[in-house]
Scaffold this motif. Structure first.
Motif, PDB file in Angstrom:
ATOM      1  N   SER A   1      -5.313  10.664  -9.666  1.00 32.42           N
ATOM      2  CA  SER A   1      -4.441   9.696  -9.121  1.00 32.42           C
ATOM      3  C   SER A   1      -4.274   9.627  -7.852  1.00 32.42           C
ATOM      4  N   LEU A   2      -3.863   8.600  -7.347  1.00 29.00           N
ATOM      5  CA  LEU A   2      -3.658   8.781  -5.658  1.00 29.00           C
ATOM      6  C   LEU A   2      -2.403   7.602  -5.498  1.00 29.00           C
ATOM      7  N   ARG A   3      -1.933   8.000  -4.382  1.00 29.91           N
ATOM      8  CA  ARG A   3      -0.783   6.752  -4.200  1.00 29.91           C
ATOM      9  C   ARG A   3      -1.043   6.450  -2.887  1.00 29.91           C
ATOM     10  N   LEU A   4      -1.532   4.845  -2.683  1.00 30.66           N
ATOM     11  CA  LEU A   4      -1.755   4.432  -1.174  1.00 30.66           C
ATOM     12  C   LEU A   4      -0.601   3.891  -0.734  1.00 30.66           C
ATOM     13  N   SER A   5      -0.317   4.033   0.596  1.00 28.22           N
ATOM     14  CA  SER A   5       0.710   3.127   1.247  1.00 28.22           C
ATOM     15  C   SER A   5       0.319   2.320   2.297  1.00 28.22           C
ATOM     16  N   CYS A   6       0.980   1.506   2.701  1.00 29.77           N
ATOM     17  CA  CYS A   6       0.770   0.385   3.729  1.00 29.77           C
ATOM     18  C   CYS A   6       2.100   0.186   4.421  1.00 29.77           C
ATOM     19  N   ALA A   7       1.905   0.712   5.632  1.00 31.45           N
ATOM     20  CA  ALA A   7       3.112   0.758   6.569  1.00 31.45           C
ATOM     21  C   ALA A   7       2.964  -0.199   7.751  1.00 31.45           C
ATOM     22  N   ALA A   8       4.128  -1.146   7.726  1.00 26.37           N
ATOM     23  CA  ALA A   8       4.033  -2.351   8.684  1.00 26.37           C
ATOM     24  C   ALA A   8       4.768  -1.883   9.882  1.00 26.37           C
ATOM     25  N   SER A   9       4.642  -2.830  10.856  1.00 25.03           N
ATOM     26  CA  SER A   9       5.418  -2.838  12.171  1.00 25.03           C
ATOM     27  C   SER A   9       5.170  -4.093  12.732  1.00 25.03           C
ATOM     28  N   GLY A  10       6.197  -4.228  13.512  1.00 19.31           N
ATOM     29  CA  GLY A  10       6.202  -5.579  14.408  1.00 19.31           C
ATOM     30  C   GLY A  10       6.930  -6.850  13.792  1.00 19.31           C
ATOM     31  N   THR A  11       7.040  -6.795  12.429  1.00 14.52           N
ATOM     32  CA  THR A  11       7.703  -7.726  11.767  1.00 14.52           C
ATOM     33  C   THR A  11       8.101  -7.102  10.123  1.00 14.52           C
ATOM     34  N   ALA A  12       9.306  -7.668   9.645  1.00 16.01           N
ATOM     35  CA  ALA A  12       9.686  -7.088   8.318  1.00 16.01           C
ATOM     36  C   ALA A  12       8.533  -7.541   7.354  1.00 16.01           C
ATOM     37  N   LEU A  13       8.215  -6.747   6.439  1.00 18.77           N
ATOM     38  CA  LEU A  13       7.382  -7.167   5.333  1.00 18.77           C
ATOM     39  C   LEU A  13       8.123  -7.956   4.440  1.00 18.77           C
ATOM     40  N   LYS A  14       9.476  -7.901   4.150  1.00 15.90           N
ATOM     41  CA  LYS A  14      10.119  -8.585   3.234  1.00 15.90           C
ATOM     42  C   LYS A  14       9.812 -10.001   3.043  1.00 15.90           C
ATOM     43  N   GLY A  15       9.599 -10.534   4.155  1.00 11.95           N
ATOM     44  CA  GLY A  15       9.196 -12.070   4.288  1.00 11.95           C
ATOM     45  C   GLY A  15       7.760 -12.424   3.953  1.00 11.95           C
ATOM     46  N   HIS A  16       6.951 -11.491   3.314  1.00 11.42           N
ATOM     47  CA  HIS A  16       5.562 -11.734   3.093  1.00 11.42           C
ATOM     48  C   HIS A  16       5.108 -11.328   1.939  1.00 11.42           C
ATOM     49  N   THR A  17       4.275 -11.948   1.188  1.00 11.66           N
ATOM     50  CA  THR A  17       3.743 -11.587   0.133  1.00 11.66           C
ATOM     51  C   THR A  17       2.480 -10.381   0.335  1.00 11.66           C
ATOM     52  N   ILE A  18       2.459  -9.509  -0.452  1.00  9.59           N
ATOM     53  CA  ILE A  18       1.675  -8.172  -0.007  1.00  9.59           C
ATOM     54  C   ILE A  18       0.485  -8.275  -1.335  1.00  9.59           C
ATOM     55  N   GLY A  19      -0.567  -7.952  -0.804  1.00 10.27           N
ATOM     56  CA  GLY A  19      -1.673  -7.851  -1.490  1.00 10.27           C
ATOM     57  C   GLY A  19      -2.600  -6.480  -1.271  1.00 10.27           C
ATOM     58  N   TRP A  20      -3.071  -6.081  -2.372  1.00  8.34           N
ATOM     59  CA  TRP A  20      -4.163  -4.856  -2.183  1.00  8.34           C
ATOM     60  C   TRP A  20      -5.247  -5.426  -2.560  1.00  8.34           C
TER      61      TRP A  20
ATOM     62  N   ALA B   1      13.340  -1.718   2.710  1.00  9.35           N
ATOM     63  CA  ALA B   1      14.322  -0.848   3.721  1.00  9.35           C
ATOM     64  C   ALA B   1      13.227   0.170   4.500  1.00  9.35           C
ATOM     65  N   LYS B   2      12.025   0.460   3.876  1.00  4.51           N
ATOM     66  CA  LYS B   2      11.184   1.452   4.848  1.00  4.51           C
ATOM     67  C   LYS B   2       9.892   0.466   5.316  1.00  4.51           C
ATOM     68  N   ASN B   3       9.938  -0.918   4.971  1.00  2.04           N
ATOM     69  CA  ASN B   3       8.804  -1.638   5.581  1.00  2.04           C
ATOM     70  C   ASN B   3       7.673  -1.205   5.092  1.00  2.04           C
ATOM     71  N   THR B   4       7.491  -0.603   4.039  1.00  2.00           N
ATOM     72  CA  THR B   4       6.216  -0.414   3.183  1.00  2.00           C
ATOM     73  C   THR B   4       5.910  -0.828   2.014  1.00  2.00           C
ATOM     74  N   ALA B   5       4.593  -0.730   1.577  1.00  2.00           N
ATOM     75  CA  ALA B   5       4.247  -1.243   0.410  1.00  2.00           C
ATOM     76  C   ALA B   5       3.375   0.051  -0.321  1.00  2.00           C
ATOM     77  N   HIS B   6       3.311  -0.168  -1.523  1.00  2.00           N
ATOM     78  CA  HIS B   6       2.464   1.215  -2.110  1.00  2.00           C
ATOM     79  C   HIS B   6       1.694   0.503  -3.323  1.00  2.00           C
ATOM     80  N   LEU B   7       0.622   1.387  -3.489  1.00  2.00           N
ATOM     81  CA  LEU B   7      -0.187   1.089  -4.634  1.00  2.00           C
ATOM     82  C   LEU B   7      -0.485   2.441  -5.357  1.00  2.00           C
ATOM     83  N   GLN B   8       0.289   2.622  -6.370  1.00  2.00           N
ATOM     84  CA  GLN B   8      -0.016   3.699  -7.346  1.00  2.00           C
ATOM     85  C   GLN B   8      -1.300   3.533  -8.283  1.00  2.00           C
TER      86      GLN B   8
END
Length: 126
Positions: free
Chosen positions: A17-36, A74-81
């Protein structure tokens, strides 16, 4: 300007298993759809999963039952487990951010997203 940085890739044995992370900066991620997405050598970029601003999730057949997408506003991140990894999961994995609303029918399409990370390599091999 939204910037995305993926991390968490690496070499893992089949079944691992792996857990991928996606860290955002510049703008809040909460206003976006996130895709992997992922792209294997010689193949087109393939949608895996998305999570909308409503936290509705979508998975393609290749990800169902093995992968879980999540977001931490809150952490402006997304993950893919990713669990039970297979050699055919080997690819460069990308996170992407799109508009506040992306229909489920477009969720897996690269053209629905405006911002992309640089990718992280996942290699599944014994």
């Amino acid at each position: 300007q939204l910037q995305l940085v993926e991390s968490g890739g690496g070499l893992v044995q089949p079944g691992g298993s792996l857990r991928l992370s996606c860290a955002a900066s510049g703008t809040a991620l909460k206003g976006h759809t996130i895709g992997w997405f992922r792209q294997a050598p010689g193949k087109e970029r393939e949608g895996i999963s998305c999570i909308r601003t409503s936290d509705t999730t979508f998975y393609t057949d290749s990800a169902k039952g093995r992968f879980t997408i999540s977001r931490d506003n809150a952490k402006n991140t997304a993950h893919l487990q990713m669990l039970s990894l297979k050699p055919e999961d080997t690819a460069v994995y990308y996170c992407a951010a799109g508009p506040v609303f992306v229909s489920i029918g477009r969720c897996e399409l690269p053209g629905a997203y405006n911002y992309w990370g640089q990718g992280t390599q996942v290699t599944v091999s014994s």
